[in-house]
Design a protein around this motif. Sequence first.
Motif, short mmCIF file in Angstrom:
data_model
loop_
_atom_site.label_atom_id
_atom_site.label_comp_id
_atom_site.label_asym_id
_atom_site.label_seq_id
_atom_site.Cartn_x
_atom_site.Cartn_y
_atom_site.Cartn_z
N HIS A 168 43.30 38.00 23.46
CA HIS A 168 42.92 38.28 24.84
C HIS A 168 43.33 39.70 25.24
CE1 HIS A 168 42.24 33.97 25.09
NE2 HIS A 168 43.46 33.79 24.64
N ILE A 169 42.42 40.40 25.89
CA ILE A 169 42.70 41.72 26.45
C ILE A 169 43.00 41.52 27.94
CG2 ILE A 169 41.83 44.04 26.88
CD1 ILE A 169 42.17 43.46 23.93
N THR A 170 44.19 41.88 28.36
CA THR A 170 44.59 41.66 29.75
C THR A 170 45.20 42.93 30.33
OG1 THR A 170 46.78 40.86 29.08
CG2 THR A 170 45.04 39.21 29.36
N ARG A 171 45.32 42.94 31.65
CA ARG A 171 45.96 44.05 32.35
C ARG A 171 46.94 43.50 33.39
NH1 ARG A 171 44.87 45.97 37.29
NH2 ARG A 171 44.89 48.14 36.64
N THR A 172 47.90 44.35 33.77
CA THR A 172 48.84 44.04 34.84
C THR A 172 48.82 45.20 35.83
OG1 THR A 172 50.23 42.83 33.27
CG2 THR A 172 51.22 43.45 35.38
N PRO A 173 48.70 44.90 37.15
CA PRO A 173 48.59 43.57 37.76
C PRO A 173 47.17 43.00 37.63
CG PRO A 173 48.53 45.25 39.45
CD PRO A 173 48.80 45.97 38.16
N ASP A 174 47.08 41.72 37.90
CA ASP A 174 45.82 41.00 37.86
C ASP A 174 44.85 41.55 38.92
OD1 ASP A 174 43.75 39.17 37.89
OD2 ASP A 174 45.04 37.41 37.98
N ALA A 175 43.64 41.93 38.48
CA ALA A 175 42.62 42.43 39.41
C ALA A 175 41.34 41.61 39.32
CB ALA A 175 42.32 43.90 39.12
N SER A 176 41.48 40.36 38.88
CA SER A 176 40.30 39.52 38.65
C SER A 176 39.61 39.08 39.94
CB SER A 176 40.68 38.29 37.83
OG SER A 176 41.65 37.52 38.51
N HIS A 177 40.25 39.29 41.08
CA HIS A 177 39.64 38.88 42.35
C HIS A 177 38.60 39.88 42.84
CE1 HIS A 177 43.21 41.29 43.07
NE2 HIS A 177 42.73 41.65 44.24
N TYR A 178 38.50 41.03 42.19
CA TYR A 178 37.48 42.01 42.57
C TYR A 178 36.18 41.72 41.82
CZ TYR A 178 41.32 44.67 44.60
OH TYR A 178 42.40 45.06 45.36
N ARG A 179 35.07 42.11 42.42
CA ARG A 179 33.75 41.77 41.87
C ARG A 179 32.89 43.03 41.76
NH1 ARG A 179 30.44 37.40 41.24
NH2 ARG A 179 28.22 37.81 41.55
N LEU A 180 32.59 43.43 40.49
CA LEU A 180 31.81 44.65 40.25
C LEU A 180 30.56 44.36 39.42
CD1 LEU A 180 34.77 47.09 39.51
CD2 LEU A 180 33.32 47.07 41.55
N THR A 181 30.12 43.12 39.45
CA THR A 181 28.86 42.76 38.80
C THR A 181 27.78 42.64 39.87
OG1 THR A 181 27.84 41.22 37.24
CG2 THR A 181 29.22 40.26 38.96
N VAL A 182 26.52 42.64 39.45
CA VAL A 182 25.41 42.64 40.41
C VAL A 182 24.56 41.39 40.22
CG1 VAL A 182 23.37 43.86 41.26
CG2 VAL A 182 25.37 45.15 40.52
N ASP A 183 24.78 40.40 41.09
CA ASP A 183 23.95 39.20 41.12
C ASP A 183 23.12 39.11 42.39
OD1 ASP A 183 24.45 37.96 38.67
OD2 ASP A 183 26.29 37.04 39.39
N THR A 184 23.61 39.73 43.46
CA THR A 184 22.96 39.60 44.76
C THR A 184 22.79 40.96 45.42
OG1 THR A 184 24.99 39.43 46.08
CG2 THR A 184 24.20 37.39 45.04
N ALA A 185 22.08 40.97 46.54
CA ALA A 185 21.89 42.21 47.30
C ALA A 185 23.22 42.76 47.80
CB ALA A 185 20.94 41.96 48.47
N ASP A 186 24.16 41.89 48.16
CA ASP A 186 25.47 42.36 48.62
C ASP A 186 26.27 42.98 47.47
OD1 ASP A 186 25.01 41.61 51.25
OD2 ASP A 186 25.80 39.59 50.94
N ASP A 187 26.16 42.40 46.28
CA ASP A 187 26.78 43.02 45.10
C ASP A 187 26.22 44.43 44.89
OD1 ASP A 187 28.32 40.77 44.41
OD2 ASP A 187 26.71 39.94 43.18
N PHE A 188 24.90 44.52 44.97
CA PHE A 188 24.24 45.81 44.76
C PHE A 188 24.70 46.84 45.79
CE2 PHE A 188 20.83 48.87 45.43
CZ PHE A 188 20.55 49.28 44.13
N GLU A 189 24.87 46.40 47.03
CA GLU A 189 25.30 47.31 48.09
C GLU A 189 26.68 47.88 47.79
OE1 GLU A 189 25.32 49.51 51.69
OE2 GLU A 189 23.79 48.78 50.32
N LEU A 190 27.58 47.05 47.29
CA LEU A 190 28.91 47.55 46.95
C LEU A 190 28.82 48.62 45.85
CD1 LEU A 190 31.99 47.60 46.96
CD2 LEU A 190 31.96 45.65 45.38
N ILE A 191 28.06 48.34 44.81
CA ILE A 191 27.92 49.32 43.72
C ILE A 191 27.28 50.59 44.24
CG2 ILE A 191 26.89 49.76 41.47
CD1 ILE A 191 29.17 47.71 41.42
#
Length: 230
Positions: A168-191
Amino acid sequence: MTSSRLPGKVLQPIAGQPLLHYHLDHLRAAGQPVFLAITNKATDNPLADFAAQAGIPLTRGSEEDVLSRYWTCAQEHDLDIIVRVTSDCPLLDGQLIGEGIAEYIRLANPRLYLSNVLERTFPRGLDFEIFSRELLNKAFQESTLPSDREHVTPYIHQNRSGSVEFQHITRTPDASHYRLTVDTADDFELIRVLIEQYQAQYLSTSQLITVLESHPELVALNAHVEQKKA
């Protein structure tokens, strides 16, 4: 191109370039060949055109059986090691993937599955999985569930064969609660905002996370979006 929540998303433009341009640019930082595996439907012809213009080898196949597309691509290009990424992740970390590949090669274990997915500590949208052609062949030959065929790696990472080993490749601190993928229009707006206002295409993963930590209003743009379940 026929995404159920945001059709045509990977060719949607940001700052004059399609989303897939940023994805490819980041992925090339891994220092390895890139292949595009798309459906054989006419609706994906624009992706074939993109691949031709970008000089990316192309494999086409079943819309539902994505596993068969991966297997065919590995066969056509005689690939020993496969790195799986999805094309709706324009800010993935090619350098991190390159480090993962180097570690995978160092371990020299064809039964190894190495990823940053099972123990998730990176933002969603930086996902990658590394596995051997041997494991891909076994999954292709033995997977029978439609969900296994659609999502490529469940047979491997659920260790159905009983012989898979994990890193497993991991990092500290945990940042898994952020979302940088594009599934929806709101995802796209963030990017879009991250690229147009924060030059995210030039930022490292740590720098990206710092931007998100400093701007909760950006995180709020797609915090409500739920990942589709496999």
